[in-house]
Design a protein around this motif. Structure first.
Motif, short mmCIF file in Angstrom:
data_model
loop_
_atom_site.label_atom_id
_atom_site.label_comp_id
_atom_site.label_asym_id
_atom_site.label_seq_id
_atom_site.Cartn_x
_atom_site.Cartn_y
_atom_site.Cartn_z
N LYS A 1 25.09 46.30 43.77
CA LYS A 1 26.25 46.16 44.91
C LYS A 1 27.48 45.48 44.08
O LYS A 1 28.79 45.94 44.69
CB LYS A 1 25.91 45.11 45.99
N LEU A 2 27.65 44.76 43.30
CA LEU A 2 28.70 44.16 42.75
C LEU A 2 29.43 45.27 41.95
O LEU A 2 30.62 45.39 42.14
CB LEU A 2 28.24 43.05 41.60
N ALA A 3 28.69 46.24 41.44
CA ALA A 3 29.54 47.29 40.57
C ALA A 3 29.93 48.19 41.79
O ALA A 3 31.42 48.56 41.51
CB ALA A 3 28.55 47.99 39.64
N ASP A 4 29.31 48.47 42.68
CA ASP A 4 29.94 49.36 43.75
C ASP A 4 31.29 48.47 44.41
O ASP A 4 32.16 49.45 44.91
CB ASP A 4 28.93 49.40 45.07
N ALA A 5 31.20 47.28 44.64
CA ALA A 5 32.30 46.71 45.16
C ALA A 5 33.54 46.48 44.15
O ALA A 5 34.53 46.54 44.61
CB ALA A 5 31.85 44.98 45.50
N ILE A 6 33.19 46.54 43.16
CA ILE A 6 34.36 46.56 41.96
C ILE A 6 35.15 47.91 42.06
O ILE A 6 36.11 47.97 41.94
CB ILE A 6 33.72 46.31 40.53
N ASN A 7 34.25 48.77 41.96
CA ASN A 7 34.79 50.29 42.14
C ASN A 7 35.69 50.57 43.56
O ASN A 7 36.54 51.35 43.49
CB ASN A 7 33.52 51.53 42.01
#
Length: 202
Positions: free
Chosen positions: A95-101
């Protein structure tokens, strides 16, 4: 309810060669310890003595300068130690990677923006990755201020912070702040940052 210096979850030399043991020892045992001692002295006998460090930060405009400086120092460093670790670095996932993207288009773009915030912070201060209105953003603050504070230019819940005070890097990197910033990415514990993101977006 006196505040206490948190123990590190790793040895002073665990972050080498990126952050050296001598710097870690002085930074934790001397600098952070002084913030804790001075904060406890500043709040003794006041209403703030019964507040959490988060609530102190959120109401900092109503409190004296020594509480702002030392309370911020305690909160910021406690967060800083918690998001570092040995055998870390790499890329976030889930989820963190998705939010960063979603917020920055890519992890590399986020790093670029974060590095700029850390490099261009004049004098002493911090760079932050924070949750603001449910989304990730980047900011920097002077001295020991942070995004939780009601006086912050960009308010929100910090999930990752980088200390760019000279005491955080000068023994090893001298005036080469960009070298320290680039090396620091190798010790970021993305599992810890992701846990903070989950908590901030509940």
């Amino acid at each position: 309810m006196a505040f206490k210096l948190p123990d590190l979850a790793y040895a002073f030399n665990a972050l080498e060669p990126h952050i050296d043991a001598h710097t870690m020892e002085i930074h934790h045992d001397k600098h952070h310890n002084a913030y804790v001692t001075n904060l406890n002295n500043a709040i003794a006998g006041t209403d703030a003595e019964h507040m959490s460090i988060e609530d102190i930060c959120k109401n900092i405009s109503k409190l004296p300068a020594p509480v702002r400086n030392n309370g911020g120092g305690h909160y910021n460093h406690s967060l800083f130690w918690s998001i570092l670790g040995p055998n870390a670095g790499g890329n976030p996932s889930g989820k963190l990677a998705d939010a960063i993207n979603a917020a920055f288009t890519s992890f590399d773009k986020m790093k670029e923006e974060f590095n700029k915030a850390a490099t261009t912070r004049f004098g002493s201060g911090w760079a932050w990755l924070l949750v603001h209105d449910g989304k990730l953003t980047i900011s920097s603050t002077p001295n020991q201020d942070n995004p939780l504070m009601d006086i912050a230019e960009v308010k929100g819940t910090p999930i990752m912070g980088l200390d760019v005070w000279e005491h955080a890097y000068y023994l090893h990197y001298q005036n080469r702040r960009p070298d320290y910033i680039n090396a620091w990415w190798n010790v970021v514990n993305w599992t810890a940052v992701a846990a903070r993101y989950e908590e901030a977006t509940k």
